[in-house]
Design a protein around this motif. Structure first.
Motif, short mmCIF file in Angstrom:
data_model
loop_
_atom_site.label_atom_id
_atom_site.label_comp_id
_atom_site.label_asym_id
_atom_site.label_seq_id
_atom_site.Cartn_x
_atom_site.Cartn_y
_atom_site.Cartn_z
N ARG A 138 38.38 43.28 64.24
CA ARG A 138 38.63 44.13 63.03
C ARG A 138 37.70 43.84 62.02
N PHE A 139 37.80 44.79 61.24
CA PHE A 139 36.96 44.81 59.84
C PHE A 139 37.54 45.16 58.83
N ALA A 140 37.02 44.89 57.66
CA ALA A 140 37.30 45.19 56.45
C ALA A 140 36.44 45.44 55.46
N LEU A 141 36.31 46.16 54.28
CA LEU A 141 35.18 46.35 53.58
C LEU A 141 35.58 46.09 52.29
N VAL A 142 34.88 45.15 51.41
CA VAL A 142 35.46 44.82 49.99
C VAL A 142 34.57 45.54 49.11
N THR A 143 34.85 46.13 48.13
CA THR A 143 34.19 46.98 47.29
C THR A 143 34.41 46.59 45.95
N SER A 144 33.39 46.78 44.75
CA SER A 144 33.88 46.44 43.24
C SER A 144 33.33 47.58 42.57
N ALA A 145 34.41 48.14 42.07
CA ALA A 145 33.86 49.60 41.30
C ALA A 145 33.30 50.63 42.44
N GLY A 146 33.81 50.48 43.35
CA GLY A 146 33.53 51.68 44.68
C GLY A 146 32.03 51.05 45.10
N VAL A 147 31.68 50.10 44.69
CA VAL A 147 30.39 50.07 45.44
C VAL A 147 30.58 48.66 46.67
N PRO A 148 30.00 48.86 48.04
CA PRO A 148 30.48 47.95 48.82
C PRO A 148 29.70 46.74 48.60
N LYS A 149 30.46 45.32 48.69
CA LYS A 149 30.04 44.09 48.36
C LYS A 149 30.05 42.88 49.34
N GLN A 150 31.25 43.17 50.26
CA GLN A 150 31.44 42.18 51.27
C GLN A 150 31.97 42.98 52.57
N LEU A 151 31.42 42.48 53.80
CA LEU A 151 32.08 42.78 54.95
C LEU A 151 32.95 41.67 55.51
N VAL A 152 34.01 41.86 56.06
CA VAL A 152 34.93 40.82 56.69
C VAL A 152 35.05 41.32 58.18
N VAL A 153 34.77 40.44 59.05
CA VAL A 153 34.86 40.60 60.39
C VAL A 153 35.78 39.53 61.13
N VAL A 154 36.56 39.93 62.02
CA VAL A 154 37.71 38.92 62.61
C VAL A 154 37.65 39.26 63.99
N ALA A 155 37.59 38.57 65.00
CA ALA A 155 37.51 38.93 66.29
C ALA A 155 38.17 37.81 67.26
N SER A 156 38.67 38.59 68.36
CA SER A 156 39.57 37.87 69.42
C SER A 156 38.22 36.96 70.05
N HIS A 157 38.67 35.57 70.19
CA HIS A 157 37.82 34.73 71.02
C HIS A 157 38.01 34.91 72.46
N LEU A 158 38.58 35.73 72.98
CA LEU A 158 38.41 36.24 74.24
C LEU A 158 37.28 37.06 74.71
N VAL A 159 36.60 37.65 73.79
CA VAL A 159 35.69 38.70 74.01
C VAL A 159 34.39 37.85 73.37
N LEU A 160 34.42 37.09 72.15
CA LEU A 160 33.32 36.70 71.27
C LEU A 160 33.58 35.29 71.18
N ASP A 161 32.14 34.63 71.16
CA ASP A 161 32.21 33.24 70.68
C ASP A 161 31.21 33.10 69.26
N GLN A 162 30.94 31.95 68.70
CA GLN A 162 30.30 31.97 67.59
C GLN A 162 28.69 32.45 67.65
N THR A 163 28.15 32.08 69.11
CA THR A 163 26.93 32.73 68.84
C THR A 163 26.88 34.04 69.21
N GLY A 164 28.02 34.61 69.76
CA GLY A 164 27.99 36.05 70.04
C GLY A 164 28.06 36.60 68.45
N GLY A 165 28.90 36.12 67.68
CA GLY A 165 28.87 36.51 66.29
C GLY A 165 27.67 36.50 65.27
N HIS A 166 26.82 35.49 65.80
CA HIS A 166 25.42 35.54 65.19
C HIS A 166 24.81 36.59 65.60
N TRP A 167 24.89 37.37 66.87
CA TRP A 167 24.35 38.49 67.12
C TRP A 167 24.94 39.70 66.66
#
Length: 590
Positions: A138-167
């Motif tokens: 899952r992804f979410a994009l956070v903006t301020s005054a319409g400008v992208p500022k932060q990206l949010v990523v949430v993943a199922s541990h069934l397909v991704l681990d912490q090192t996978g998140g690094h890549w």
């Protein structure tokens, strides 16, 4: 297939990202690591959110919304793991890689972008993935005054681990304000189905057999539990998070690792083991070690799930902390070498070992060490009170579902070591858990300049071993509370009367008129009643009488109940009758 948007984010505008991978889809078995994670998720079901992964990354100046959406499309198209869903029985268990679909990305407008990103990550993380019916990321994009500022990523541990998140972060580095250093990664990504194929190969099968054999030997010597104590009343939530930030511990761990030429994880393993073994009065300690399984070239850069847990046990009896650290280094290296293993085969063998030893393992204690920054240079000299005074801790929001009694997450940033302890307040009260971490901190800091024996841990930590009265007996498998063993045997076997005594350092149950005189059924009944019990274990031997006051000949059966052809004879009971002083009663239940 869809993206699940939490209700709290449903009111925000969203962008739909259609994608279509170049590679065809596919289907196959779960990898060993996925099998391991799915088994954990089944234990946690229906709320598996606690094993979700979450990340928030600040975006660099000048990045447009279209840049972000295009990068997310490319990410999902490039990596099979992010398009993988679980296939349940009767066609599974397995995994299916889909080729095309749509992602829905909420866009959250907020003045305080970092705060909003943390909140969105927590909200998205708290919703369990439907691993068969939604995309595993899952992804979410956070903006301020319409400008992208932060990206949010949430993943199922069934397909991704912490090192996978690094890549994943590495793949998105052109978007990020603080990108990771560029690394030359293979042109063709190693896929989950590739790993499943390797595991089925001759090389994979040979490795799996060696790994299971190695871990089985560890299970044969481990104590049943590291916390042989009953549950106590607790305030909700049952499972708490304690965050413990210690510059002093970072200095101690790096110094001791350099001195003994072991990994920082080995030093922490030794520290946790020393404290847990001391408090519980055990001569051995074990932890489930979380292993990334990224040593093999094929998995090193993979976006996927490769993490598994392996048991590691160490002897604590009458050695120094220096020796304990050195031994831990060897034990962790050997166990991690066999991190990849078929969990189903190990579980089957574990049950056989439990049946043989008459115990039910409490595999709820973990250590997961992660190096987040450059290693700290070795700092010689004494670590003084000023360093210890800089330690800070705080309690984080807890959860109501977990499989952990204590899980130590260690994030090493070099100049600061952050321990996040997930604890079961019914078994390890919050105040005691904090005392454990403070005690480990003092112990390892002192060990940088002072030779300490394991018999001296209390002097340097202020922690006392659990007080046990005459109702307790220390067996090779750990502590047994004799009245609880007696009660378990009586209830499990339906005996009119049951007594459990210690004879030649073994637990011997004498039963009057149980439901069955078949020793295998008697032992199996005791084993069925054991899971979840930390203070009891099955007897080593059983003696079944027809009547409490009859002659010795009224013994109907006698033996261990472990084997079809039990080698024990009734000579044991006759020896017992001739030498009653060698038997210590553990209580009678009728």
């Amino acid at each position: 297939m869809h993206s699940k948007i939490p209700a709290e984010l449903a009111g925000f505008p969203a962008r739909v990202i259609p994608f279509q991978a170049v590679a065809e889809g596919g289907e196959g078995p779960l990898t060993w690591a996925q099998q391991h994670m799915f088994a954990l998720m089944e234990q946690l079901s229906p709320d598996t959110s606690s094993v979700n992964l979450r990340f928030t990354w600040a975006l660099r100046r000048g990045v447009s919304e279209q840049d972000v959406l295009a990068a997310l499309r490319e990410l999902v198209e490039d990596f099979d793991a992010l398009r993988t869903v679980y296939v349940p029985p009767p066609y599974g268990p397995g995994q299916r890689v889909l080729r095309e679909g749509e992602l829905v990305v909420p866009v959250i407008e907020a003045e305080a972008a970092a705060t909003a990103a943390d909140g969105a990550a927590a909200t998205m993380w708290s919703v369990a993935f439907d691993v068969s019916e939604e995309w595993p990321i899952r992804f979410a994009l956070v903006t301020s005054a319409g400008v992208p500022k932060q990206l949010v990523v949430v993943a199922s541990h069934l397909v991704l681990d912490q090192t996978g998140g690094h890549w994943v972060r590495h793949h998105l580095r052109d978007l990020l304000a603080r990108p990771p250093a560029p690394v030359a990664v293979p042109e063709h990504a190693h896929r989950p189905l590739d790993e499943a194929e390797w595991e089925k190969s001759d090389a994979g099968r040979r490795h799996g057999e060696r790994a299971v054999a190695w871990h089985a030997e560890t299970l044969r010597v481990m104590p049943q539990t590291m916390l042989p104590r009953p549950a106590v009343a607790y305030d909700s939530p049952r499972y708490r998070y304690l965050q413990f930030d210690s510059p002093a511990l970072a200095m101690a761990v790096s110094a001791l690792a350099a001195r003994h030429q072991v990994s920082p994880a080995s030093v922490l393993y030794a520290g946790v083991s020393a404290i847990a073994g001391h408090v519980s009065g055990l001569d051995r300690s074990f932890l489930q070690l979380t292993v990334g399984n990224r040593i093999a070239p094929r998995t090193r850069f993979a976006v996927g799930m490769h993490t598994q847990d392996v048991p590691v046990c160490i002897d604590l009896l009458d050695i120094s902390i220096s020796d304990l650290i050195a031994r831990s280094g060897v034990a962790l290296t050997r166990a991690a070498r066999f991190g990849p293993h078929p969990p189903g085969e190990l579980a089957k063998l574990r049950h056989e070992i439990e049946h043989e030893r008459g115990i039910s393992f409490d595999l709820s204690c973990w250590l997961n060490y992660r190096q987040l920054g450059p290693a700290r240079p070795h700092t010689p000299g004494k670590i003084g009170p000023d360093a210890l005074d800089r330690t800070i801790w705080r309690w984080l929001d807890g959860v109501d579902s977990s499989t952990s009694t204590y899980f130590v997450f260690a994030d090493d940033a070099g100049n600061m070591l952050r321990l996040t302890l997930l604890l079961d307040a019914a078994i390890l009260p919050p105040e005691e858990s904090l005392a454990w971490l403070r005690g480990m901190e003092r112990l390892l800091c002192t060990a940088t300049t002072t030779e300490i024996g394991t018999t001296e841990i209390g002097e340097h930590t202020g922690l006392e071993p659990a007080r046990r009265d005459g109702d307790w007996h220390l067996t090779k498998a750990g502590w047994a509370h004799m009245p609880s063993v007696t009660e378990l045997v009586r209830n499990a076997t339906g005996a009119r009367q049951a007594e459990v005594a210690v004879h030649d350092d073994e637990l011997v149950a004498t039963l009057i008129d149980p439901d069955s005189t078949d020793l295998q059924k008697v032992h199996a009944a005791c084993m069925d009643a054991l899971p979840g019990m930390r203070v009891a274990m099955a007897p080593h031997r059983y003696v079944i009488h027809a009547d409490a006051h009859g002659p010795a000949e009224n013994i109907l059966a006698e033996g261990t109940g472990r084997f079809e052809d039990d080698p024990l004879t009734r000579n044991f009971s006759r020896r017992l009758a001739r030498n009653p002083e060698r038997s210590r009663p553990g209580g009678i239940a009728s």
